[in-house]
Design a protein around this motif. Structure first.
Motif, PDB file in Angstrom:
ATOM      1  N   VAL A 211      37.305  35.678  41.875  1.00 20.98           N
ATOM      2  CA  VAL A 211      36.982  34.635  42.847  1.00 20.98           C
ATOM      3  C   VAL A 211      38.113  33.619  42.906  1.00 20.98           C
ATOM      4  CG1 VAL A 211      35.351  32.829  43.497  1.00 20.98           C
ATOM      5  CG2 VAL A 211      34.517  34.879  42.330  1.00 20.98           C
ATOM      6  N   ALA A 212      38.432  33.178  44.114  1.00 20.45           N
ATOM      7  CA  ALA A 212      39.376  32.080  44.301  1.00 20.45           C
ATOM      8  C   ALA A 212      38.687  30.995  45.112  1.00 20.45           C
ATOM      9  CB  ALA A 212      40.645  32.561  44.999  1.00 20.45           C
ATOM     10  N   VAL A 213      38.809  29.753  44.676  1.00 19.21           N
ATOM     11  CA  VAL A 213      38.181  28.621  45.353  1.00 19.21           C
ATOM     12  C   VAL A 213      39.272  27.797  46.029  1.00 19.21           C
ATOM     13  CG1 VAL A 213      36.776  26.552  45.086  1.00 19.21           C
ATOM     14  CG2 VAL A 213      36.312  28.576  43.671  1.00 19.21           C
ATOM     15  N   ALA A 226      45.949  36.352  48.409  1.00 18.40           N
ATOM     16  CA  ALA A 226      46.935  37.337  47.952  1.00 18.40           C
ATOM     17  C   ALA A 226      46.809  37.617  46.460  1.00 18.40           C
ATOM     18  CB  ALA A 226      48.345  36.844  48.279  1.00 18.40           C
ATOM     19  N   LEU A 227      46.199  36.690  45.719  1.00 16.36           N
ATOM     20  CA  LEU A 227      46.112  36.831  44.264  1.00 16.36           C
ATOM     21  C   LEU A 227      44.777  37.376  43.776  1.00 16.36           C
ATOM     22  CD1 LEU A 227      47.960  33.532  43.301  1.00 16.36           C
ATOM     23  CD2 LEU A 227      48.727  35.842  42.751  1.00 16.36           C
ATOM     24  N   VAL A 228      43.746  37.360  44.629  1.00 20.09           N
ATOM     25  CA  VAL A 228      42.468  37.883  44.171  1.00 20.09           C
ATOM     26  C   VAL A 228      42.539  39.398  44.037  1.00 20.09           C
ATOM     27  CG1 VAL A 228      41.141  35.989  45.186  1.00 20.09           C
ATOM     28  CG2 VAL A 228      41.462  38.094  46.471  1.00 20.09           C
ATOM     29  N   GLY A 250      46.059  42.101  56.190  1.00 21.59           N
ATOM     30  CA  GLY A 250      46.254  43.171  55.222  1.00 21.59           C
ATOM     31  C   GLY A 250      45.518  42.910  53.924  1.00 21.59           C
ATOM     32  N   ASP A 251      45.596  41.673  53.434  1.00 19.87           N
ATOM     33  CA  ASP A 251      44.880  41.342  52.195  1.00 19.87           C
ATOM     34  C   ASP A 251      43.376  41.486  52.393  1.00 19.87           C
ATOM     35  OD1 ASP A 251      47.056  40.817  50.558  1.00 19.87           O
ATOM     36  OD2 ASP A 251      47.196  38.718  51.175  1.00 19.87           O
ATOM     37  N   LEU A 252      42.879  41.051  53.533  1.00 20.85           N
ATOM     38  CA  LEU A 252      41.448  41.165  53.786  1.00 20.85           C
ATOM     39  C   LEU A 252      41.006  42.621  53.858  1.00 20.85           C
ATOM     40  CD1 LEU A 252      40.813  38.410  56.496  1.00 20.85           C
ATOM     41  CD2 LEU A 252      39.767  38.513  54.235  1.00 20.85           C
TER      42      LEU A 252
END
Length: 325
Positions: A211-213, A226-228, A250-252
């Motif tokens: 998770v990223a907040v 990009a980091l998750v 692309g990340d999604l």
């Protein structure tokens, strides 16, 4: 009584003023509280500007969180007593010498908590704890967040430590990282370093960033996504940059990532009473034992509200700005 009010939406340092208003009388199920201290939150300032999810009818009061002393009880109120110290985190118009709130919106304050801590006890800490609880990370998974030196960012990391969960925090400057480290908050990375992404991976040490907040918005949102890890979640908590989230398709797509929002007031209003009581108990224990810290930058009188707003919006603050009637 004296109250801080606005007749138009706009820059808080320009539109806020102090006026005499009638002392409110509590109705059935309501309580009148004499204000002791009230913090200035970002959502208060967004409301004054007219850019928040809640837009009051003008002329309007301001402020949503305060600690005070029960001054009068409306008909049918038996759970509280005159002279009792209480806090509220969702009552609009508390930047006044007195305000009226539903009895159920007031929480008694333990004697061991100072007014300065109690004044900040609900809105930011409860939002941070509710956010952390909603993330539902599994053992071994990591939470990544930006704006780690903000009130919610700092609190989320402190609450996570009490739950033995790992948070990696991003800040803009090494000075900010050092200041947080001095408060006992670990795993910090300053994005001013060219290799900050590599530093995040080093701290993760192979564990998934589930998770990223995001409390910033703009390009910072894409940096987090990009980091998750694959199947990870990006949670939008705020937008201090004031810009739309910029995300890579692309990340999604290739990570099958999920992007969702978190609004504390909506989550709290929909929360089951038992869960709310459980989290408030955890919050008060953490505050009483010093597991979370709620520093104060400065305290201003109502007549200094414009100066207080300017300090509250200044970068590099280490604590909340409070108003005192």
């Amino acid at each position: 009584m004296r109250a801080i009010v606005q007749d138009e939406f706009g820059d808080p340092a320009r539109v806020l003023k102090v006026e005499e208003r009638p002392l409110p009388e509590p109705g059935a199920g309501q309580v009148r509280v004499r204000t002791v201290l009230s913090p200035i939150h970002n959502h208060d300032l967004w409301t004054i500007r007219g850019t928040y999810g809640f837009k009051p009818t003008l002329p309007a009061g301001a402020g949503t969180e305060a600690v005070g002393v029960v001054d009068a009880l409306g008909e049918g109120v038996t759970a509280l007593a005159v002279g009792q110290r209480v806090v509220t985190g969702g009552t609009f118009g508390v930047w006044a010498e007195a305000f009226v709130a539903p009895a159920g919106a007031l929480i008694p304050v333990p004697d061991g908590l100072s007014d300065e801590v109690a004044a900040q006890l609900v809105a930011m800490p409860f939002s941070a704890l509710s956010l952390l609880d909603s993330l539902d990370v599994k053992p071994g998974e990591i939470i990544l967040q930006n704006a780690a030196n903000g009130a919610v960012g700092r609190l989320l990391a402190q609450f996570a430590a009490t739950r033995h969960e790992k948070v990696i925090g991003l800040v803009r400057r090494q000075h900010d990282a050092d200041a947080l480290a001095a408060q006992g908050i670990p795993n910090l990375v300053a994005t001013s370093h060219d290799d900050w992404r590599e530093r995040v991976h080093d701290l993760a040490d192979g564990a998934p960033i589930a998770v990223a907040v995001d409390s910033v918005g703009g390009e910072a949102s894409g940096d987090l996504l990009a980091l998750v890890s694959e199947g990870g979640t990006l949670v939008s908590f705020g937008s201090t940059a004031g810009e739309p989230m910029r995300l890579s398709s692309g990340d999604l797509i290739f990570k099958q990532a999920v992007v969702k929002g978190f609004w504390g007031s909506k989550v709290s209003s929909a929360m089951e009473p038992a869960k709310r009581a459980e989290l408030f108990g955890e919050l008060i224990r953490a505050a009483a034992t010093g597991a979370i810290t709620l520093p104060v930058e400065a305290v201003f009188g109502f007549d200094q509200v414009r100066e207080a707003v300017e300090v509250a919006t200044r970068s590099g603050r280490t604590g909340k700005v409070l108003l005192r009637p």
